[in-house]
Motif scaffolding. Structure first.
Motif, short mmCIF file in Angstrom:
data_model
loop_
_atom_site.label_atom_id
_atom_site.label_comp_id
_atom_site.label_asym_id
_atom_site.label_seq_id
_atom_site.Cartn_x
_atom_site.Cartn_y
_atom_site.Cartn_z
N GLN A 41 39.89 41.08 28.29
CA GLN A 41 41.15 41.35 28.99
C GLN A 41 41.52 42.82 28.94
OE1 GLN A 41 42.58 39.27 31.08
NE2 GLN A 41 40.91 37.89 30.56
N HIS A 42 41.25 43.48 27.84
CA HIS A 42 41.48 44.92 27.77
C HIS A 42 40.56 45.66 28.74
CE1 HIS A 42 43.91 44.31 24.17
NE2 HIS A 42 44.29 45.56 24.30
N CYS A 43 39.32 45.22 28.79
CA CYS A 43 38.35 45.87 29.67
C CYS A 43 38.75 45.70 31.14
CB CYS A 43 36.97 45.30 29.40
SG CYS A 43 35.68 46.30 30.11
N ILE A 44 39.21 44.51 31.50
CA ILE A 44 39.67 44.27 32.88
C ILE A 44 40.81 45.23 33.21
CG2 ILE A 44 40.90 42.62 34.36
CD1 ILE A 44 39.26 40.39 32.90
N GLN A 45 41.78 45.34 32.31
CA GLN A 45 42.91 46.25 32.55
C GLN A 45 42.44 47.70 32.62
OE1 GLN A 45 46.00 45.37 33.51
NE2 GLN A 45 44.98 43.37 33.52
N ILE A 75 31.94 40.46 33.02
CA ILE A 75 32.66 41.08 34.14
C ILE A 75 31.64 41.72 35.07
CG2 ILE A 75 34.36 42.83 34.83
CD1 ILE A 75 35.44 42.69 31.91
N VAL A 76 31.85 41.52 36.37
CA VAL A 76 31.06 42.21 37.38
C VAL A 76 32.05 42.86 38.35
CG1 VAL A 76 29.65 41.83 39.45
CG2 VAL A 76 28.92 40.89 37.29
N VAL A 77 31.76 44.10 38.72
CA VAL A 77 32.55 44.80 39.73
C VAL A 77 31.64 45.01 40.94
CG1 VAL A 77 33.89 46.85 40.31
CG2 VAL A 77 33.95 45.95 37.97
N PHE A 78 32.10 44.54 42.08
CA PHE A 78 31.34 44.66 43.32
C PHE A 78 31.68 45.94 44.06
CE2 PHE A 78 31.35 40.15 42.44
CZ PHE A 78 30.06 39.76 42.77
N ASN A 79 30.74 46.39 44.89
CA ASN A 79 31.02 47.41 45.88
C ASN A 79 31.63 46.69 47.08
OD1 ASN A 79 29.86 49.83 44.66
ND2 ASN A 79 27.90 48.78 44.86
N LEU A 86 28.89 47.40 38.92
CA LEU A 86 28.98 47.49 37.47
C LEU A 86 28.91 46.10 36.84
CD1 LEU A 86 29.98 48.98 34.77
CD2 LEU A 86 32.29 48.47 35.58
N ILE A 87 28.16 45.98 35.74
CA ILE A 87 28.19 44.79 34.90
C ILE A 87 28.76 45.22 33.55
CG2 ILE A 87 26.90 42.95 33.77
CD1 ILE A 87 24.55 43.58 35.57
N VAL A 88 29.67 44.41 33.01
CA VAL A 88 30.23 44.68 31.70
C VAL A 88 29.89 43.52 30.77
CG1 VAL A 88 32.32 45.18 30.38
CG2 VAL A 88 32.17 45.90 32.79
N GLU A 89 29.36 43.83 29.61
CA GLU A 89 29.12 42.84 28.57
C GLU A 89 30.12 43.10 27.45
OE1 GLU A 89 27.82 39.71 26.49
OE2 GLU A 89 27.30 40.17 28.55
#
Length: 148
Positions: A41-45, A75-79, A86-89
């Motif tokens: 949740q911190h990473c999303i913010q 978490i994945v962030v799309f273009n 981006l992929i976040v682990e």
């Protein structure tokens, strides 16, 4: 919950049957607050507030199949074109980040082909940019801010 190495953010909490939940702005629901979820949740913010990624491009905890095994990315962030930026682990703060953590995200990326990788346990953050030509990644000080 433990203080993390992120800016301070405001979260919504709910307590039901002695279980604390935190509101996930991406999934639009309360989820049980575990140490890894606190980091997620911190990473999303961080991605929304600091890096300026639109919520509409962020995806959380989806299943993918790698070598016949079902896995879940954090978490994945799309273009905007649908490719993966981006992929976040995320790991719990008590989990140290080591080579196996990088191996895990690298395996996910064989399937997802993200340009950037981020690994965090909330205390230590690592950022990488993929070099697909040479099949390796290069460490960065941070990931670039979102640019439309």
């Amino acid at each position: 919950m433990q203080a993390l190495n992120f800016p301070q953010y405001s979260f919504r909490f709910k307590n039901k049957e002695n279980k604390v939940s935190i509101f996930d702005a991406i999934r639009k629901k309360f989820v049980i607050l575990q140490p890894e979820e606190w980091v997620r949740q911190h990473c999303i913010q961080y991605l929304i507030e600091e890096k300026k990624f639109p919520k509409s491009l962020i995806n959380v905890e989806k299943e993918l199949t790698i070598n016949g095994l079902k896995k879940r990315y954090d978490i994945v962030v799309f273009n905007p074109n649908g490719s993966i930026h981006l992929i976040v682990e995320c790991k719990a703060p008590s989990i140290s980040i080591n080579q196996s953590t990088f191996d895990q995200i690298a395996r996910y990326n064989l399937k997802l082909n993200a340009t950037y990788l981020m690994v965090t346990n909330g205390l230590n953050h690592y950022f990488c940019q993929m070099d697909f030509e040479n099949s390796r990644y290069q460490f960065l000080k941070n990931i670039p801010d979102y640019t439309p």
